[in-house]
Write a protein that holds these residues in place. Structure first.
Motif, PDB file in Angstrom:
ATOM      1  N   ILE A  74       0.817  -1.207   0.000  1.00  0.00           N
ATOM      2  CA  ILE A  74       0.000   0.000   0.000  1.00  0.00           C
ATOM      3  C   ILE A  74       0.855   1.264   0.000  1.00  0.00           C
ATOM      4  O   ILE A  74       0.610   2.199  -0.739  1.00  0.00           O
ATOM      5  N   VAL A  75       1.885   1.287   0.827  1.00  0.00           N
ATOM      6  CA  VAL A  75       2.708   2.495   0.911  1.00  0.00           C
ATOM      7  C   VAL A  75       3.662   2.521  -0.281  1.00  0.00           C
ATOM      8  O   VAL A  75       4.364   1.565  -0.542  1.00  0.00           O
ATOM      9  N   ALA A  76       3.637   3.601  -1.014  1.00  0.00           N
ATOM     10  CA  ALA A  76       4.484   3.656  -2.212  1.00  0.00           C
ATOM     11  C   ALA A  76       5.083   5.045  -2.356  1.00  0.00           C
ATOM     12  O   ALA A  76       4.814   5.757  -3.293  1.00  0.00           O
ATOM     13  N   ARG A  77       5.872   5.420  -1.370  1.00  0.00           N
ATOM     14  CA  ARG A  77       6.389   6.781  -1.429  1.00  0.00           C
ATOM     15  C   ARG A  77       7.900   6.843  -1.409  1.00  0.00           C
ATOM     16  O   ARG A  77       8.476   7.917  -1.406  1.00  0.00           O
ATOM     17  N   GLN A  78       8.560   5.696  -1.338  1.00  0.00           N
ATOM     18  CA  GLN A  78      10.001   5.743  -1.139  1.00  0.00           C
ATOM     19  C   GLN A  78      10.764   5.105  -2.288  1.00  0.00           C
ATOM     20  O   GLN A  78      11.668   4.328  -2.106  1.00  0.00           O
ATOM     21  N   PHE A  79      10.349   5.469  -3.514  1.00  0.00           N
ATOM     22  CA  PHE A  79      11.075   5.058  -4.722  1.00  0.00           C
ATOM     23  C   PHE A  79      11.166   3.537  -4.742  1.00  0.00           C
ATOM     24  O   PHE A  79      10.170   2.861  -4.451  1.00  0.00           O
ATOM     25  N   ILE A  80      12.333   2.970  -5.028  1.00  0.00           N
ATOM     26  CA  ILE A  80      12.415   1.517  -5.145  1.00  0.00           C
ATOM     27  C   ILE A  80      12.561   0.810  -3.798  1.00  0.00           C
ATOM     28  O   ILE A  80      12.797  -0.385  -3.752  1.00  0.00           O
ATOM     29  N   PHE A  81      12.394   1.555  -2.686  1.00  0.00           N
ATOM     30  CA  PHE A  81      12.476   0.911  -1.376  1.00  0.00           C
ATOM     31  C   PHE A  81      11.318  -0.076  -1.188  1.00  0.00           C
ATOM     32  O   PHE A  81      11.505  -1.161  -0.658  1.00  0.00           O
ATOM     33  N   ARG A  82      10.135   0.338  -1.603  1.00  0.00           N
ATOM     34  CA  ARG A  82       8.978  -0.536  -1.434  1.00  0.00           C
ATOM     35  C   ARG A  82       8.229  -0.648  -2.758  1.00  0.00           C
ATOM     36  O   ARG A  82       7.546   0.259  -3.176  1.00  0.00           O
ATOM     37  N   MET A  83       8.424  -1.780  -3.416  1.00  0.00           N
ATOM     38  CA  MET A  83       7.835  -1.982  -4.735  1.00  0.00           C
ATOM     39  C   MET A  83       6.805  -3.100  -4.671  1.00  0.00           C
ATOM     40  O   MET A  83       6.769  -3.877  -3.716  1.00  0.00           O
ATOM     41  N   ARG A  84       5.966  -3.165  -5.712  1.00  0.00           N
ATOM     42  CA  ARG A  84       4.995  -4.255  -5.768  1.00  0.00           C
ATOM     43  C   ARG A  84       5.576  -5.460  -6.505  1.00  0.00           C
ATOM     44  O   ARG A  84       5.156  -6.578  -6.298  1.00  0.00           O
ATOM     45  N   GLU A  85       6.551  -5.210  -7.376  1.00  0.00           N
ATOM     46  CA  GLU A  85       7.311  -6.288  -8.016  1.00  0.00           C
ATOM     47  C   GLU A  85       8.774  -6.005  -7.707  1.00  0.00           C
ATOM     48  O   GLU A  85       9.271  -4.927  -8.037  1.00  0.00           O
ATOM     49  N   PHE A  86       9.440  -6.928  -7.040  1.00  0.00           N
ATOM     50  CA  PHE A  86      10.821  -6.666  -6.638  1.00  0.00           C
ATOM     51  C   PHE A  86      11.618  -7.956  -6.685  1.00  0.00           C
ATOM     52  O   PHE A  86      11.101  -9.010  -7.063  1.00  0.00           O
ATOM     53  N   GLU A  87      12.889  -7.852  -6.329  1.00  0.00           N
ATOM     54  CA  GLU A  87      13.734  -9.031  -6.422  1.00  0.00           C
ATOM     55  C   GLU A  87      14.374  -9.336  -5.073  1.00  0.00           C
ATOM     56  O   GLU A  87      14.870  -8.429  -4.401  1.00  0.00           O
ATOM     57  N   GLN A  88      14.342 -10.597  -4.713  1.00  0.00           N
ATOM     58  CA  GLN A  88      14.941 -11.020  -3.442  1.00  0.00           C
ATOM     59  C   GLN A  88      16.162 -11.896  -3.687  1.00  0.00           C
ATOM     60  O   GLN A  88      16.226 -12.626  -4.688  1.00  0.00           O
ATOM     61  N   MET A  89      17.095 -11.828  -2.776  1.00  0.00           N
ATOM     62  CA  MET A  89      18.257 -12.716  -2.797  1.00  0.00           C
ATOM     63  C   MET A  89      18.208 -13.437  -1.444  1.00  0.00           C
ATOM     64  O   MET A  89      18.479 -12.827  -0.405  1.00  0.00           O
TER      65      MET A  89
END
Ligand code: ATP
Length: 488
Positions: free
Chosen positions: A221-236
């Motif tokens: 829901i929160v989407a204000r911090q650029f690529i810090f919190r994305m809906r599609e992202f990558e994990q290692m």
């Protein structure tokens, strides 16, 4: 958002690191694309993580599992029942917020106003209410604290409700009653369901780990911090399977190893800290975050979790397939083999995008340069990305000083000789100073200049990004010189 994050967002776009997804259609919230320099930087970060896991540890192997998994996976993992955020709407602005984030921000406000005790009390109370799933209590806390809607400045809040973060899609083209298929919200489950496949096929002995890099999806829901919190992202992620009772030591070992990794990448110790979780996720026995000081404060970059046997036991129960390991080592207490058990798991999980953002924030600098003496003294500013050479998108730029006298041909020759080892650019246009500036902006550690002397004695100047100093060296030494600098 602080000014600094805005500068970094603008820089990332202008120099081909990160673009908003589908920008020509005004973008899709919290989804981003990586540009030509961004993909290089991100690939370098992923490769270093991969090598540090699977190459530096002879007891860690990798997999690449699918994004789609059997729907039961998410029932077993607890995501269908429990992977929720508490949401609240403001009736005036019709904006939606995470109730816990509104309270977190209020707690931070108290802390910034030197009322740390009140901030801590609020955080503790919120944690208690969420653990008890007391949503009415969470709403009451928002009202008591007189928290206003950040947009419309009213306190006209709805009830709080739980919202599941998993994206789903139609599972079957032929059966409309088939259960939905989820886009995985974490890569970890692909590792758990393959535990025995990997253990047997790679002949691994506990303790051992399985590493994976891949996409994960969360309807954040929160989407204000650029690529810090994305809906599609990558994990290692890396799941390390251990004998029950030894998880404490392994937790400490991986905690230290992971912090060392970030420091080796050039993230300063002062901008990294451990943060122990008071409120544990449903699967965790102990959990710590490695936080980085982003322009918007210290925030989680990586999580290290002691997950016990939660996941394997859950999968064992639902699949009715034993998820056990036979340990032939002798237990000194009994003189017999340890035998069959479900291993415990210590997990390290870092977001590739958050590591990318931390790396970019740390590298970005607007530097003031003073040149000349006395009356002739001038100052100017330059923007430079002080990236660790190992992750820089371009390792060296090769410039013929002028576009004549055989210099372009010589530069091309050097390019061809080094291109198998390093990602390079060759640039002939514009004054040399302008070409240096362009490379500073994308973090290229070296600029190699071919000049008149090069044609006589096969030496070039190498200009260093950070010090702006130049050294002369034979062309034959470039490969080992750059190779040394870009190693990790
Ligand atoms: P947060 O509390 O910030 O939502 P989390 O505790 O839910 O994160 P984990 O489930 O532990 O995160 O995921 C492990 C790592 O994956 C995080 O440390 C982070 O680096 C990354 N990550 C999680 N969610 C996102 C996201 N929405 N966008 C980018 N990276 C993410």
């Amino acid at each position: 958002e602080t000014t600094q994050l805005k500068d970094i967002v603008a820089h990332a776009k202008e120099y081909g690191f990160v673009f908003q997804s589908s920008e020509i259609y005004d973008g899709l919230a919290a989804v981003y694309d990586y540009g030509p320099n961004g993909v290089e930087l991100k690939n370098n970060l992923k490769r270093l993580w991969w090598e540090s896991m699977t190459q530096l540890h002879d007891n860690v192997v990798g997999i690449d599992a699918a994004i789609f998994m059997a729907p039961q996976t998410w029932e077993a993992s607890g995501h269908i029942a429990g992977f929720n955020d508490p949401l609240i709407d403001n009736l005036d602005s019709k904006k939606r917020y995470r109730a816990d984030v509104l309270l977190e921000e209020k707690a931070a406000e108290y802390e910034n106003a030197s009322d740390a005790a009140r901030g801590a009390a609020l955080t503790a109370e919120m944690g208690r209410l969420l653990t008890a799933n007391d949503l009415a209590g969470v709403r009451q806390l928002i009202l008591n604290e007189k928290i206003l809607c950040p947009v419309s400045k009213t306190g006209n809040w709805t009830e709080v409700r739980q919202f599941n973060l998993m994206f789903s899609t139609q599972g079957s083209a032929v059966d409309s009653d088939a259960p939905p298929v989820y886009l995985r919200p974490e890569t970890a489950q692909g590792i758990f369901v393959n535990f025995l496949n990997v253990q047997k096929s790679a002949r691994m002995k506990v303790p051992f780990g399985i590493a994976q890099i891949g996409k994960a999806f969360r309807n954040e829901i929160v989407a204000r911090q650029f690529i810090f919190r994305m809906r599609e992202f990558e994990q290692m992620e890396m799941q390390f399977f251990v004998r029950p009772g030894t998880e404490g030591e392994w937790y400490d070992t991986w905690k230290a190893a992971r912090r060392k990794f970030h420091e080796a990448l050039g993230l300063p110790a002062a901008k990294l800290r451990f943060h122990d979780h008071d409120k544990l996720a449903h699967y965790a026995k102990a959990a710590v975050d490695i936080e980085y000081e982003f322009p918007f404060g210290f925030k989680e970059m990586e999580g290290i979790h002691s997950r016990g046997d939660f996941d394997l036991t859950q999968h064992q129960a639902l699949s009715k397939k034993k998820q056990q390991y036979f340990d032939a080592d002798i237990d000194p207490a009994t003189g017999k083999a340890y035998g069959n058990y479900v291993p415990f798991v210590v997990e390290t999980s870092v977001g590739a995008d958050r590591l990318f953002l931390a790396t970019l924030c740390n590298a970005y600098e607007e530097e003031t340069i003073t040149e000349g003496e006395g009356d002739a003294q001038t100052t100017k500013t330059r923007t430079v990305l002080r990236l660790h050479p190992a992750v820089a998108p371009v390792k060296a730029a090769i410039f013929p000083l002028v576009r004549k006298d055989g210099m372009p041909e010589k530069a091309q020759e050097i390019f061809n000789a080094l291109k198998f080892d390093f990602r390079l650019v060759l640039e002939e246009r514009d004054a040399i100073g302008k070409r240096y500036t362009r490379q500073d902006l994308i973090g290229t550690p070296f600029c190699i200049v071919v000049d008149g002397q090069t044609l006589e004695d096969n030496t070039v100047t190498v200009r260093h990004r950070d010090s702006r100093e130049q050294t002369r060296m034979p062309i034959s030494e470039l490969k080992s010189y750059i190779g040394e600098a870009v190693s990790f």
